[in-house]
Structures are given as C-alpha cells and as structure tokens.
Scaffold this active site. Structure first.
Site, PDB file in Angstrom:
ATOM      1  NE  ARG A   1      33.754  28.180  60.038  1.00 53.18           N
ATOM      2  CZ  ARG A   1      34.988  27.659  59.994  1.00 53.18           C
ATOM      3  NH1 ARG A   1      36.033  28.436  60.106  1.00 53.18           N
ATOM      4  NH2 ARG A   1      35.153  26.365  59.819  1.00 53.18           N
TER       5      ARG A   1
ATOM      6  CD  GLU B   1      15.876  34.749  67.644  1.00 53.31           C
ATOM      7  OE1 GLU B   1      16.297  33.614  67.387  1.00 53.31           O
ATOM      8  OE2 GLU B   1      14.694  35.072  67.532  1.00 53.31           O
TER       9      GLU B   1
END
Lengths: 327, 737
Positions: free
Chosen positions: B620, B697
């Site tokens: 989500r 990342e």
C-alpha cells in the site's frame, strides 16, 4: 581562516598602493578566494576590496573591439548583446562555467586569476609545490584524472580551470592592468606563466598590479564554437574544452583561432596548429594533422592519459562542425 | 484523564482484514502535502546546527594526516591561540560513525589513527572561525605503525571470508560447462558517499542533574541515544537526543558520528553548550561510505534462456574492527531461480575510511551489477532482455523454498515495458548526428524489513496527536504518520499533530533500511486501533461497526461527535509493534522495473539520459507524493551510480581525494530527464496490518543498470566498471573502430 586586515579601496590608485603590500590579495566576487581562505590554502594577511572601484561596464573601443571592465560579472558579460553578436564564443564559454549563482558573483578580472582545482592543491595534508613551494607534487603519483597533459613540469601538473579565459585567448584578448608605474596592456598570450620550477607564480603580474579591464579586438567573424567536455552536464570543470573561431573561404580555411581548456596550466593556444590549418581544405586528415601538432609534446600521468585521444577527437569534431558547408 | 493503554502486535501471521480499506476519511494514499513543508521552505524548521543556546562555544575537529600511533600534539600552543577554550584529545572520541543500529559505542580512538582523515582531536573556541583556525593549526604527532594496504584488490590485503555468508547449491561449474549460453565477468562499483545536503552537526548541553541534551541530525534516535550513553559512560536515561528535522540521511546518519561525541565531551568539560559542525570535507571522510565492490558474476542458461546457474562472488572493503560489510548479494539470493548457485562474500580489511550502510546497502550495487550481467547473458542468448527476465521469474525463494509474501516482479516488468513502449533492438541502430541512441532496462528488487516500534497517539474530542522519536529525514514521516492517524480516527489531517524526533517520546523505528514508514506507521495504527476500541466500548458498539469521519462517530445510523464522547478528556494509547515470524516464514520484498533511453556521443563518449521510467510495487502506498519523490531520488542516484559518482582514494595512503561537492559528482539537474514513476497498487498481507512495504530504497536497486545497458544498446560499448565515465566509453568506441 586566518584573521586578516580588510581594506576597502576608494579608488584604483589606493587599491594599487595597498595591493603592493606583503601577503595582500585583491577581492572582488570572492568565489574562489574565500573558499581557499577558509581551507587556509591561501592565508593572506590583508584583503583589498575593489568592489567599490569604477571598473564595471562594457564599452566599445575605437577599433570596433570591446573594453570589458574587470568588475563586470560573468553573468552580465555572457548576456551582453554585443558580446553575443560579435564574440559569441565568449558568451558560450562563460555560460559553460560554474553555476548561475557563481556567475552572478564572479568577475572578469577574478576569473582570469582563478587557482587550479587540483585536488592536492586544495588539501593542506598533502605536498603541493604551488601551495607550498618546494614541498613536492602529490598529484603526479596520485589521482590525476583532471590534470594537465601540456605545459607541465616535474614540479606541477595543475590545470587552469577557467572557461572564459579559453575563449578570450582564442579571441586574442589583451589584459589592461594598473600598477604603481602606471597602466600597461598585456596580451593574454603573454599573461600566464608555465609552472617550470615556480608553479606558485602563475602570471606576469607584479605585486600590487590590478587588472582593470580585458580588451577584445574587433569581432573575428567566422564560426565560433565553444565545446566543453566534462564529467557531468553542468557544474564541472573541463576535462577538455575547445574554443574555436574558424572561417572558410572558397573551400579553404581562411582563419583558425583555437584555444583549449583542461589541457595545461594556462588556457592553451598553439600558433603552429593554426598555421597548419590556414590555407588548407578542411578534411579529417587535416584535422588529424592539427591534433598531431597540438599533442606532439603531450604527456599523460596515468589517470589523465585519456585526455590525449579525447582532445584529438574533440578537436576534429569542432573543426568539422566549424568548416562544414552551411546547411 | 490520561490513562494510557497499550496495544501490542507480535507480527507472526498475515493480516487479511485490511482494515484501512474500510476507513472513511479518505486521506491515506493521497498525494497530501507535507505538513511541515511550509516551515522548511520558509526557514522556520530548526535543523540541528540552528539552535543558539546561551553561551554556546564552537568546536572543530582535527584531522589525522597519516596512519599510526598518536604520540603527542602541540595542544599547549593551540590552547594559547586567540579564543581557544579547550583542546579535546579524549580517548573516548570515536574514529568514525557508528554502524546503523549498533546501539553501543562505535570503535573509539584508542590512541590510534586508523585511516587518513580520522578525527583525532577537537578544538573549542569562542567563535567558529577561531575554532577552525586553531584546529587547522593543530599538529598531532603520529608514529607510523607498519605498512598498510589501501586497495581491496592489492596484494597483501587481509581477506575475511565469513562462513555464514557463503552459499553453494548444486554444481555451478558443471552448469557453466554445460550451458547453452554463459557469461563470466568482473564488475566494479566505486566507493561512494551519501552526500546528504545537511552536514552532520551537533549541539550538546549538560544540565545540573548530569543529563545531556544533544541536538543532532540522526536517523535512529533510540539507538543513537544508547550509543552516546555508552560512549560517555552514563545511563541511557541521562541522554536526550533531539532531531526534529534532518536534511537528508541516506544511511550517513544511522549511527552516532564523531561530531556528536566531541560536542558532548567538550560541553561536559567546559560546562557550557558546544556546537560541532562537520565541514563538508569531514562529512566525506568521517561518516561511513559505501564500500567499493568487485563482483564476479557467472550466469548460465539453457537454449530457451532459462537460468541454470548463478554465481555472485563479491569483494568489499572495510576498516579493521567494523562489523558491517556491504551485503552485495542480498537480492541475488532470491531475485532469479536457478538450481546451481554460488554466493561468495569476502571482506578486505584495508585502511580506507569506514564503510557502512548507504541507501539500499547490498542491492544498490549488487542488483545494479547483476542486472548488467543479466543483460549480457540475454544478449548472448539472443533474447530480448525483458523476455529473458520474464522467463526467469521465481515462484518461490530459490535458495530455501519459502514462499514469497507477494511477487510483483512479472507485473512490474510487463507494466513498465508497456508504459515505456519497450521494443528491443540490436546495438548501434539509431543515430542523431554524432549521438548514438539506445534503450536499456533492468529489474529492481529490495528486501522488505520491519523492526520494533512504539508510537503514542493522544485523542481529544477535536483532534489527535502522534508522538514518538521517529525521524523525518526528508522522506515524509510527518506526512504519513499524520495520514495514518487521520484515517484511523476520522479527522482531517489538519486536526492531527505529529511530534517526532525526541528520545523522551516513545521509541519508534527510526529511519533506515526502508523500514521506517511501515514499522512506525504500524505502531501508530495499533495505537489508533486501541483508541477505536475504547471509543466503541464507550459508545456501546463493536469497533468494526464504528465509522469515524470528520470528528464524528457513525454507528447503527446514529452520529455522535467525538467531542461529545470525550468531553474534556485526553485519551492516550501506545502502539507497540514487535517483528515476528511473519518476517521469517516468507520472503518479503519489493519489486520494480526501470527503463532508460540514452544518447552517447560518438566523439567523446559522453552519455546523456534522455528518458527514464520506473514502475514499482511496494504494498500500500501511504502517500503518493512522498513515495514518488523517494523513487525520483533513487532513480537520480541510479544515474549517478551509472555515470558520475565515485569517491577517489589516493593509491598511496587511501585518503579521499575528491572530498567536496565540486569534484564528487552528483548528477545535476541537466543530467536528469523528466522521470516517470508509477506504482502498481498492491496489498501485502504478510507485511503488516497496513499492507505497506518500504519504498525508500527500491528504485536505486537497478536503476543504474538500465542506464549502463542502454549505453551498450546505443553504441555497443559494455562498461563493467562504474561509473561509465566518458573516457571508458570513448576507449570502447575507439576499440570498436
């Protein structure tokens, strides 16, 4: 930063008088000097602020050239309509340098006197003959990707970082300086010194001599190109740059004025290269010959060996672009 | 009333309830602006160095110029310099920043200079300029202690090969010998710096009760607090760290750094507040860098392009005494299936500055090199690199057989290709003037992690307050924690205040490893769930029947304003997430696909990225805007990894040569084209009750490979030593003739 005396010059005569003192530096934009002072790479005892002097403005000279005041900023000079029209290579070189913010502060006189960006010059933990005469050159056995291949000595392989000065050298500019004995003009060709065994002495200026203007001869015409090759698209010093003013008449090169950045301790110009081009029909073989002449004495130091083929290719591309028939 | 109740979740099982999908406020997942944005852009957000406690003195670190045993200094002379108050040569000073999540003192000075650039003293003076000048005049005498190695690949480098980090399955050598197609190459990535915009800075101040308050710029406050306490030899409750705003971290602020220790020790010695700010050059040297890597990659496949063997053997560097080593193959363990596998991990103990976690440790460089290698094998096999990857999507963890919590590898590849308009072509087909044009692609993958986190939520009749020591390192923590609480409790975001960055508040996850958003959001979720239960009980309905929106509770067709339910009361709840089996029983990861188009000069070898597009799935998405910004950042860093960024170490003593932002080349605006970022909507029930995973990342893990692969497609030059600087490309062009 070492504590220093600050003197605000009210007129040029005062600046020259004060500037002749021991351990004294002029300051205008300060874009290079202040950084170096913070790192104590330079530690003048006295600073003479020349920003209040009447050295701004760009005027046309009687012979159709331009007289550029030493305090004209790089931004203003690059944007000047006369420069863009008559000496476009200069405008392009200026805009290839530094960043917008720096160009707003950096001045014409200061730009000529920028110090090298050699890593080891900036590092007080390392020997550097330019920073500390006699201490040695750490760049030679170290990381030297960005350093010089022409005009070096066993004492120094630093490059001059300016873009502006490269274009000015191609244009045959002269530097107007004022000293205690009066005013003199120095051809940019004779302004810088090779490092030899005194790499800390970079120009022929005498102590206290102040650059008051740069004088451009009348527009050179021809095609004008500034090509800068670097490690990113902006805000990086030239690995190799070429300033070219080239004119072709009847299929033969009638004029070739070429100067190079990133190669040597000064903006580099080699009359032999230009002589080899003038009168000849442009061709890849000719450009290669020009590169042979330019690079005859070139010497890499390992990390910067690539500059030799890079210069050859860049020069050929610039000459090709400058001489190709108008579309 | 301030009764505080706690809701704890030990995260052992997936959460299929997906309660957030049933909430009514409608603020989660939107592109809501950061609530603290106006403070930041108007200069009112107070960063670490910007406080001005009365009587503050200034410290400046002194740098070791050589390696060896420290035997003396000219401290006496320095003390006599104008304005100097103190010369700190304390043995408790640290030689480099702590590793992330150390929670204890990093390696201390121990009378030793371990690497060139190590801070060995701190000079404190009345003004910053006096301190800096005196520090630059300070000479520390260092006796050489033998010869050292400065390059991981140099002869004589001491190599650690930890047994636990080697993997061998099947028989790779045979697979290589029998393969229809194979490749075997070495890839190199350079030493790199986080280069966060805000340099490290700390202001330390002790009070009369022997408690120190440190205003610093850190990512993991609950660990940093313990690190500082351990260094100082005081109990953790004697340390308070404040980091309300952090101007970029990228791993560089995970662990306590030398300026914080110097500030705390000097402030204690002087009995007045002391500020120590790292000069940019000191940030480069004393904060952990990303290790350079040498990666030998062997790949074997059959005639259909199905991988049969994978080898990824790595060499990284580190200072002696550091526990961390760049986990290069972290993604390799599960990104592609193949029965015959070798992963090797070797650490050279050399005397460059300490290495540590830099944004996406492991995958940033490991996936990048691996995705270049996959491109090479696809080319050998004559298969479109997109198609090649699609043929090798694993259906379970290829090493240990565990299921994936979810796998979006195929979906991101297909959707990314569609959006980009991917069409594979042979190299050297398109030319515009002197410029070769080409396209390249790469997969992105990053492990997903959660760590323990606490958060308090305080509910009143008119709004809520979130409190914890979470940090916002520019990533959007203020925004998403506000959104989670607003969504769960039914308030407009403006009614929710989020207070972060103070170790006197409940210990959250901190920011690192992309675990911050999911971990701390879950703690906030739990606290909110606790408050919802209490609201439901008070109203007299089941929690699941309660709808909260705009400060009003709706239940069984009745509406009750929360102001009526709570009156003047303040309800407090603490959420506490503990990681559990859910993180171990399945492989949780995030996936993406990155596509790039480049132009390469046939003259100079310069590369310009013309188009770049990334498609990602990370559970989500909590805030579309901040998530997109994270992906932009990672893709830009991918451009840097591919083309410009490299810390140069002097071959003779390992010192960082280009330690400033003029010569350490981050991509500039002109290097970055318009970037496309798209998310595939996903719910990963194993991840946490929010079904959210880390996004920070992911996009750097492969982005650089898309660029390098595009260079090959454009001009035929394959670069295996990053960054692909123009000289390497030019030499390749010359070799092609």
């Amino acid at each position: 930063m070492r504590a220093f005396d600050y003197i605000r010059a009210g007129d040029t005569a005062q600046a020259v008088r004060e500037g002749a003192g021991q351990e004294t530096r002029f300051i205008a934009g300060g874009t290079n000097l202040l950084d170096l002072m913070k790192l104590e790479v330079m530690a003048p005892e006295r600073i003479v602020d020349i920003t209040r002097l009447d050295l701004g403005g760009i005027e046309e000279t009687q012979d159709g050239g331009l007289r550029i005041g030493a305090l004209v900023t790089n931004s203003d000079l690059a944007a000047d309509a006369r420069v863009r029209r008559g000496w476009p290579v200069l405008s392009r070189a200026l805009l290839a340098g530094a960043s917008g913010q720096l160009r707003n502060k950096a001045t014409t006189g200061g730009n000529l006197l920028q110090r090298t960006r050699c890593y080891y010059f900036y590092d007080r933990g390392e020997p550097c003959n330019k920073r500390e005469p006699g201490s040695g050159c750490a760049a030679m056995g170290g990381t030297n990707r960005i350093l010089a291949i022409l005009g070096t000595s066993e004492h120094c392989i630093a490059t001059h970082p300016s873009d502006m000065a490269v274009a000015m050298r191609a244009l045959g500019a002269r530097v107007e300086v004022e000293g205690q004995d009066g005013t003199r003009e120095i051809a940019l060709d004779a302004f810088y010194r090779l490092p030899a065994d005194t790499p800390h002495i970079e120009t022929v200026l005498a102590p206290g001599e102040l650059i008051t203007a740069v004088i451009l001869p009348a527009p050179a015409g021809g095609r004008q190109i500034y090509r800068k090759v670097r490690d990113r698209s902006s805000y990086a010093f030239a690995l190799v740059s070429v300033a070219a003013v080239v004119e072709v008449e009847n299929g033969r090169i009638a004029k070739a004025q070429l100067a190079f950045g990133g190669l040597g301790p000064m903006p580099w110009r080699d009359a032999k290269v230009e002589k080899a081009l003038v009168g000849e029909a442009p061709s890849p073989a000719l450009f290669d010959r020009a590169a042979d002449i330019l690079l005859a004495e070139a010497r890499g130091h390992g990390g910067n060996d690539f500059k030799i083929p890079l210069t050859r290719r860049t020069l050929a591309a610039v000459l090709s672009q400058a001489t190709e028939a108008a579309a | 009333m301030s009764l505080e109740t706690t809701r704890q979740l030990k995260h052992d099982t997936p959460d299929h309830d997906r309660r957030l999908d049933g909430m009514a406020q409608g603020v989660l997942g939107t592109d809501m602006d950061r609530p603290e944005g106006p403070l930041k852009v108007s200069g009112r957000a107070t960063y670490a160095a910007e406080s001005r406690p009365e009587g503050m003195a200034h410290g400046y670190l002194v740098r070791a110029a050589t390696i060896g045993r420290i035997t003396g200094s000219n401290a006496e002379a320095i003390r006599a310099m104008p304005g100097v108050l103190h010369v700190l040569e304390d043995e408790r000073m640290i030689r480099n920043a702590a590793q992330g999540m150390a929670g204890q003192s990093p390696v201390q000075k121990q009378g030793q200079s371990w690497y060139v650039g190590q801070p060995v003293a701190c000079v404190v003076a009345e003004t910053f300029e006096q301190a800096r000048h005196a520090a630059q005049a300070m000479m520390v005498t260092i006796e050489p202690d033998g010869t050292h190695v400065f390059d991981a690949e140099a002869e004589g480098a001491e190599i650690d090969t930890p047994e636990k980090k080697q993997v061998s399955q099947g028989d790779l050598d045979s697979a290589m010998a029998q393969a229809a197609f194979s490749i075997d190459h070495d890839y190199h990535t350079p030493s790199m710096s986080s280069a966060a915009m805000e340099p490290h800075a700390s202001i330390a101040q002790w009070d009369d009760e022997g408690r120190v308050t440190l205003r610093g710029s850190y990512q993991l406050l609950r660990f940093n607090k313990n690190e500082l306490a351990d260094v100082l030899g005081v109990a953790p409750d004697k340390v308070r760290i404040l980091s309300p705003y952090v101007g970029g971290g990228f791993g560089s602020k995970l662990g306590l750094a030398p300026e914080a220790v110097a500030a705390a020790l000097a402030a204690q010695a002087l009995g007045r507040p002391v500020r120590v700010v790292l000069h940019r050059r000191q940030v480069f040297e004393t904060v952990t860098r990303r290790s350079e890597t040498k990666q030998r990659i062997r790949l074997a496949c059959d005639a259909d392009g199905k991988l049969t063997g994978i080898g990824h053997e790595n060499l990284v560097s580190q200072l002696p005494g550091e526990v961390f080593s760049e986990p290069v193959a972290q993604g390799t363990h599960f990104q592609y299936a193949a029965p015959n596998r070798v992963v090797g991990h070797n650490i050279a103990r050399i005397r460059r500055s300490a290495a540590g976690s830099v944004r996406a440790p492991g995958e940033a460089v490991g996936v990048t090199a691996f995705e270049i290698a996959v491109d090479e094998l696809a080319k050998s096999a004559g298969i479109d690199p997109l198609e090649f990857r699609l043929r090798n999507v694993p259906d379970k963890h290829p090493e240990n057989g565990k299921p994936f919590s979810s796998s979006t590898m195929e979906a991101t590849l297909r959707e990314g290709a569609r959006r980009f308009g991917w069409q594979h072509s042979q190299p050297r087909q398109r030319r515009e003037g002197e410029w070769w044009i080409g396209t390249g692609m790469a997969g992105a993958v990053r492990v997903n992690m959660m760590i323990e986190a606490h958060a308090r939520v305080v509910l009143t009749g008119t709004g809520a307050r979130v409190e914890c020591d979470m940090t916002d390192i520019g990533t959007g923590s203020y925004a998403i924690l506000t959104q989670v609480a607003a969504e769960m409790l039914g308030f407009a975001p403006a009614q929710v205040e989020t207070v972060l960055g103070d170790t006197d508040l409940p210990p959250a996850s901190g920011s690192g490893g992309s675990f911050g958003a999911a971990s701390t959001s879950t703690a906030v979720y739990l606290a909110c769930m606790e408050l919802r239960e209490r609201l439901a009980a008070k109203i007299g309905v089941k929690e699941t029947e309660l709808t909260l929106k705009d400060g009003v509770a709706t239940h069984e067709n009745r509406q009750t304003p929360l102001a009526e339910v709570l009156g003047d009361e303040e309800w407090r709840a603490l959420g506490h997430l503990k990681p559990g089996r859910a993180g171990r029983e399945v492989r949780q990861a995030t996936w993406g696909a990155i596509f790039a188009e480049v132009a390469v000069s046939d003259v100079t070898g310069e590369t310009r990225v013309r188009r770049m597009d990334g498609t990602f799935a990370a559970g989500r998405i909590l805030n579309l805007k901040t998530a997109r910004s994270q992906c932009h950042g990672g893709m830009i860093w991918g451009i840097g990894l591919a083309l410009t960024e490299a810390l140069e170490h002097d071959p003779r003593d390992g010192h960082m040569v280009n330690r400033d932002l003029a010569e350490y080349h981050l991509p500039v605006n002109l290097d970055v084209p318009q970037l496309g970022v798209h998310f595939i909507e996903e719910r990963d029930d194993w991840a946490n009750p929010l079904q959210a995973k880390g996004i920070g990342e992911l996009s750097i893990c492969g982005a650089g490979a898309a660029v390098v692969n595009a260079i090959e497609n454009a001009c035929g030059v394959r670069v295996r030593r990053l960054p692909a600087t123009l000289d390497q490309v030019m030499e390749g062009l010359i070799a092609q003739g």
